[in-house]
Design an enzyme around this catalytic site. Structure first.
Site, PDB file in Angstrom:
ATOM      1  CD  GLN A 195     -30.626 -21.196   6.471  1.00  0.00           C
ATOM      2  OE1 GLN A 195     -30.486 -22.391   6.226  1.00  0.00           O
ATOM      3  NE2 GLN A 195     -29.801 -20.300   5.985  1.00  0.00           N
ATOM      4  CG  ASP A 236     -31.932 -14.614  -0.819  1.00  0.00           C
ATOM      5  OD1 ASP A 236     -32.499 -15.722  -0.743  1.00  0.00           O
ATOM      6  OD2 ASP A 236     -31.523 -13.986   0.170  1.00  0.00           O
ATOM      7  CE  LYS A 247     -29.899 -20.153   2.371  1.00  0.00           C
ATOM      8  NZ  LYS A 247     -28.456 -19.751   2.366  1.00  0.00           N
TER       9      LYS A 247
HETATM   10  O1  MRU Z   1     -28.926 -17.470   3.889  1.00  0.00           O
HETATM   11  P1  MRU Z   1     -30.257 -16.944   4.318  1.00  0.00           P
HETATM   12  O2  MRU Z   1     -30.814 -17.648   5.501  1.00  0.00           O
HETATM   13  O3  MRU Z   1     -30.239 -15.445   4.472  1.00  0.00           O
HETATM   14  O4  MRU Z   1     -31.216 -17.264   3.086  1.00  0.00           O
HETATM   15  C1  MRU Z   1     -32.553 -16.875   3.182  1.00  0.00           C
HETATM   16  C2  MRU Z   1     -33.374 -17.232   2.014  1.00  0.00           C
HETATM   17  O5  MRU Z   1     -32.898 -17.811   1.063  1.00  0.00           O
HETATM   18  C3  MRU Z   1     -34.799 -16.736   2.007  1.00  0.00           C
HETATM   19  O6  MRU Z   1     -35.628 -17.639   1.368  1.00  0.00           O
HETATM   20  C4  MRU Z   1     -34.860 -15.384   1.293  1.00  0.00           C
HETATM   21  O7  MRU Z   1     -33.896 -14.508   1.798  1.00  0.00           O
HETATM   22  C5  MRU Z   1     -36.211 -14.757   1.404  1.00  0.00           C
HETATM   23  S1  MRU Z   1     -36.582 -14.266   3.059  1.00  0.00           S
HETATM   24  C6  MRU Z   1     -38.130 -13.579   3.038  1.00  0.00           C
END
Ligand code: MRU
Length: 347
Positions: A195, A236, A247
């Site tokens: 990401q 999250d 993440k």
């Molecule tokens: O697996 P993902 O790409 O959905 O993980 C995203 C993250 O960990 C972000 O840092 C988190 O969701 C915050 S987004 C504003």
């Protein structure tokens, strides 16, 4: 500011930007059914905690609007089943269940099926607008913690396409860019799904921000070299004690930041704070397929067929590593249990 969004609701049709195709292709896919939205969340077509919540709310509406009979109690039962199904797509980001619960609570008092459908759509739009406003507020608050020319490290993507618009921890970077702060941003690539490489460096580069991509294992080096003045990350699910799941790899960045005396800021809209979860150990961490580590981004498989792989998608940063939590209602500093409760009660 950033005009890229992860979701469009146009002419009564729901489209998601397919984030699995970025940065190579910018294509939108249409969502029509509960299976479509479940798959889109599971496969990370839409990802990032707030964006998942917004997409789920609209996705629920489009998957229920085809219901033809006039039986409101049957409609509410079916909607509840669909909510349980969509909720099971990814376990860690609390915004998913938070948004779907808001829609269910909203339609609990709808008297007719057509009223319930209209209320569902209205609630999805409210959730989307609230998220845009919350990102703008976090942008201003976050910027108040940063100074021009700072070197800033970020992990994963908590930017415009991870939210309804503007991002959580990238919102201050975009605002700073508009105001001539001239930040030097380091994005780590964020194995295994990249990401940081695919999304954050794409987003910041498009916005004209000075961004440098590094591998995950270079974080200590850039910190030791004095290139990093602050770390900004998303979240999250934040437990009541301030432990924050984000993440995979966030924890090691936080531990290193503490070692090098660098402030570590976690951006957490109140929709991501879960006071019903006491501590990080109570947060369910999603486990994903071994294939994502062994061969997903490679031309050829890069690990022996039979080797075991362990692929937790998130980790929990213990509250002791977090300098401050930035919410849309204010900045919370330790002790987090008290501060988070206060901020959740604020209007
Ligand atoms: O697996 P993902 O790409 O959905 O993980 C995203 C993250 O960990 C972000 O840092 C988190 O969701 C915050 S987004 C504003």
């Amino acid at each position: 500011m950033m005009n890229i969004v992860p979701l469009k609701y146009e002419d009564d049709r729901l489209f998601l930007l397919d984030q699995t195709k970025l940065p190579g292709e910018e294509v939108f896919v249409e969502i029509k059914t509960a299976e479509d939205i479940y798959d889109a969340i599971k496969k990370l077509v839409v990802r990032g905690a707030p964006a998942i919540g917004v997409a789920a709310a609209y996705g629920l509406y489009v998957s229920m609007r085809g219901y033809q009979r006039g039986d409101i109690s049957e409609f509410l039962d079916l909607t509840k089943n669909t909510v349980d199904y969509i909720n099971s797509s990814r376990p860690t980001a609390v915004n998913l269940s938070w948004a779907l619960k808001r829609v269910l609570d909203r339609i609990a008092s709808s008297r007719t099926v057509s009223q319930a459908k209209a209320d569902m759509l209205d609630e999805a739009e409210i959730i989307r607008r609230m998220d845009v406003e919350s990102c703008l507020a976090m942008g201003e608050l976050g910027l108040s913690l940063l100074k021009p020319q700072m070197g800033i490290l970020t992990h994963c993507n908590a930017g415009t396409i991870a939210t309804a618009q503007y991002g959580t921890c990238l919102a201050p970077i975009h605002l700073g860019q508009e105001r001539g702060y001239d930040f030097k941003v380091f994005a780590d690539e964020t194995r295994p799904l990249l990401q940081g490489a695919r999304l954050t460096s794409w987003e910041l580069e498009k916005a004209g921000v000075d961004v440098t991509l590094i591998c995950d294992n270079m974080v200590a080096t850039v910190m030791k070299e004095g290139k990093i003045d602050a770390v900004v990350v998303g979240c999250d699910r934040m437990a009541a004690n301030g432990d924050g799941a984000n993440k995979i790899g966030t924890l090691q960045v936080a531990v290193l930041a503490k070692e090098y005396g660098i402030p570590f800021y976690m951006f957490v809209p109140t929709s991501t704070i879960d006071l019903d979860t006491k501590a990080g150990a109570d947060i369910e961490i999603e486990l994903r397929a071994a294939e994502e580590i062994k061969n997903l981004w490679y031309e050829k498989q890069m690990a022996p067929d039979r080797v075991k792989a362990y692929n937790p998608a998130f980790d929990v940063t213990d509250n002791k590593y977090i300098t401050a939590v930035i919410t849309e209602k204010g900045i919370v500093r330790p002790p987090f249990d008290k501060g988070l409760r206060e901020v959740m009660n604020r209007k």
